[in-house]
Structure formats: structure tokens, C-alpha cells
Design an enzyme around this catalytic site. Structure first.
Site, PDB file in Angstrom:
ATOM      1  N   HIS A   1       0.816  -1.209   0.000  1.00  0.00           N
ATOM      2  CA  HIS A   1       0.000   0.000   0.000  1.00  0.00           C
ATOM      3  C   HIS A   1       0.854   1.265   0.000  1.00  0.00           C
ATOM      4  CE1 HIS A   1       0.759   0.810   4.300  1.00  0.00           C
ATOM      5  NE2 HIS A   1       0.673  -0.496   4.458  1.00  0.00           N
ATOM      6  N   ASP A   2       0.383   2.275  -0.715  1.00  0.00           N
ATOM      7  CA  ASP A   2       0.976   3.610  -0.753  1.00  0.00           C
ATOM      8  C   ASP A   2       2.353   3.653  -1.405  1.00  0.00           C
ATOM      9  OD1 ASP A   2      -1.124   5.155   0.833  1.00  0.00           O
ATOM     10  OD2 ASP A   2      -0.581   3.608   2.279  1.00  0.00           O
TER      11      ASP A   2
ATOM     12  N   GLY B   1       4.858  -1.430   2.453  1.00  0.00           N
ATOM     13  CA  GLY B   1       4.114  -0.188   2.297  1.00  0.00           C
ATOM     14  C   GLY B   1       4.992   1.048   2.237  1.00  0.00           C
TER      15      GLY B   1
END
Length: 265
Positions: A126-127, A144
Site C-alpha cells: 500500500h501507498d 508499504g
């Protein structure tokens, strides 16, 4: 639901209402395309793949079979907020890929650029922000919030710690674990990864005139072979930046580097 009449979708696949499928898209058997997904022209989705969430995919990408794209991230703070995954154009993604959408605690989006090559079983957490022209080998993953700059190259069976920044043209050798930031054009290897020279095969590096290539080698020497404080090296690079634009790549790297850079033991 908007499906181009020029798209080819296997009868066994499910496309939910609200999905947008562009012209010449190919979706193989037993796939699920969720509402909110946008797939651009010419993209091919391999069989048994799931594309979920608010995921936008550009043109002419390829996804291998059994890929899971735009799924719920692995952050325990995630509470089903409407975060996104955005993938650019002409990316080649192998089978068993897992790409997660962002979190509101991060940038609310996972961003993938153009012309990247991801081999089998690659994980993008994520991100993350992945630039253009990068390569990631089999069974490697980004935790992440990782930033992978243009033309960075990661070998097979590598792990990149969360929040790490890998600069333009950086190269991670096979079976390495990276827990700190890797400056532009630097080769990193080992567990935990340490500097191992300059990636002189990077397209960006090869496009430079020789005196600029020599400057990068000098920077590496200052950073890893001389007894200089990091701030001294940064100041020297800042002075050079006005005359040698390539040094701006290093300045951009420093502004984002928060974990400290890889070092020799």
C-alpha cells in the site's frame, strides 16, 4: 457498467456493474472485475485474476494469471476507506502478482508509472510509488510506502522495507534485504543490503557525458570511501547541482530520504 464492443471477455468471467472496460481489452477465463475498476484500451488480463477496489489501469498493460490487483491492503488501520490503485501504461506484470491500494494514513493511493517489468509473484504494498522503466524480479516485494524511482532494478527474492526510497537507477542484487534508502545509481546487495558500487548499466547513467559519470563515481567515493559526514557530501552535491543537472537527482533523493542510507559495516 461500460464495456467497449471491441473488448473480449471470456464467458466465465464476471464484470460487475460500474466497471469501465476499454477497447481491445482482453479478459481471460474465470476473472472477476469489480465495480469501480477502469481498464484502459489494449490491456490484457490473464485467467483467474481479480481486480478490485477503485483501481484504474492504463493502456496496453499485461497481467499474468492468478493476479490480485487493487485488493484491501495489509494495514490493520484500514477501515474500508475509498483509497485507490493507479497503474499507468505498457506495464508487464507476471502471474500471481499482488498490488494493494493505498491508505488514508499514507497518500491514499498506490501509484505505478509506465513501462515497468514485474516478473512472477511480485508484491506491491500500500501507498508505494513506482516510477517508469523499473524492473522487479520473481518473488520480490515492496512493503508499504516504498518509493521506487525511474529505472531502479530489483532482483529476484528481494525484500524492501517499508518507507524505503530507492533512487533513480539504483540496483538491488538478487536475494537482498533492503532496510535503508539506496541513493541514485548505487548497487546494493546482501542481508542487510550494503553498497557495492555504481550501476553503470542504467540507461540514465549511460546517457550522461563521461565527466558527469565521473562525478557520480566521485560522489560514491565521498559517500562510502572517505571519512566525510553525510552533511558534507550533501553540501558538495548542492554546489554542483547548478552546473550539473544530474546532481538534482541526488537532491530529490535526499529530500525524501527518512530512514538513512545504506552503509558499509
Amino acid at each position: 457498467m461500460s464495456i467497449s464492443s471491441l473488448a473480449r471477455i471470456a464467458a466465465s468471467s464476471l464484470v460487475e456493474a460500474g466497471a469501465i472496460i476499454g477497447a481491445h481489452v482482453t479478459i481471460g477465463p474465470f476473472c472477476v472485475i469489480a465495480a469501480g475498476v477502469v481498464i484502459g484500451e489494449g490491456t490484457a488480463i490473464g485467467s483467474h485474476s481479480v481486480i478490485n477496489g477503485l483501481t484504474t489501469i492504463g493502456r496496453d498493460n499485461t497481467f499474468g494469471q492468478y493476479s490480485s490487483i487493487g485488493e484491501v491492503n495489509q494495514d490493520l488501520k484500514y477501515a474500508n476507506e475509498p483509497t485507490t490503485l493507479v497503474i499507468g501504461d505498457r506495464n508487464q506484470i507476471g502471474k500471481n502478482a499482488t498490488f494493494h491500494r493505498g491508505t488514508v494514513q499514507g497518500r491514499s493511493a498506490t501509484l505505478i508509472g509506465n513501462d515497468n517489468l514485474f516478473l512472477d509473484s511480485v508484491h506491491i504494498g500500500h501507498d508505494c510509488v513506482v516510477g517508469n522503466g523499473t524492473q522487479i524480479g520473481d518473488n520480490s516485494g515492496l512493503a508499504g510506502h516504498v518509493e521506487l524511482d525511474d529505472e531502479a532494478r530489483i532482483g529476484f527474492m528481494c525484500a524492501i522495507h517499508q518507507f524505503c526510497v530507492l533512487g533513480v537507477g539504483a540496483r538491488i542484487v538478487d536475494r537482498s534485504a533492503v532496510v535503508q534508502d539506496v541513493p541514485p545509481f548505487v548497487i546494493a546487495k546482501g542481508n542487510r543490503a550494503m553498497p557495492a558500487g555504481i550501476n553503470a548499466t542504467s540507461k540514465t547513467f549511460l546517457a550522461l557525458e563521461k565527466y558527469q559519470q565521473d562525478l557520480i563515481h566521485t560522489f560514491y567515493d565521498m559517500l562510502y570511501h572517505q571519512s566525510l559526514a553525510l552533511e558534507e557530501v550533501k553540501q558538495a552535491l548542492k554546489i554542483l547541482e547548478s552546473d550539473y543537472p544530474v546532481m538534482g537527482l541526488f537532491d530529490s533523493f535526499w529530500t525524501r530520504s527518512a530512514r538513512g542510507i545504506i552503509r558499509q559495516k
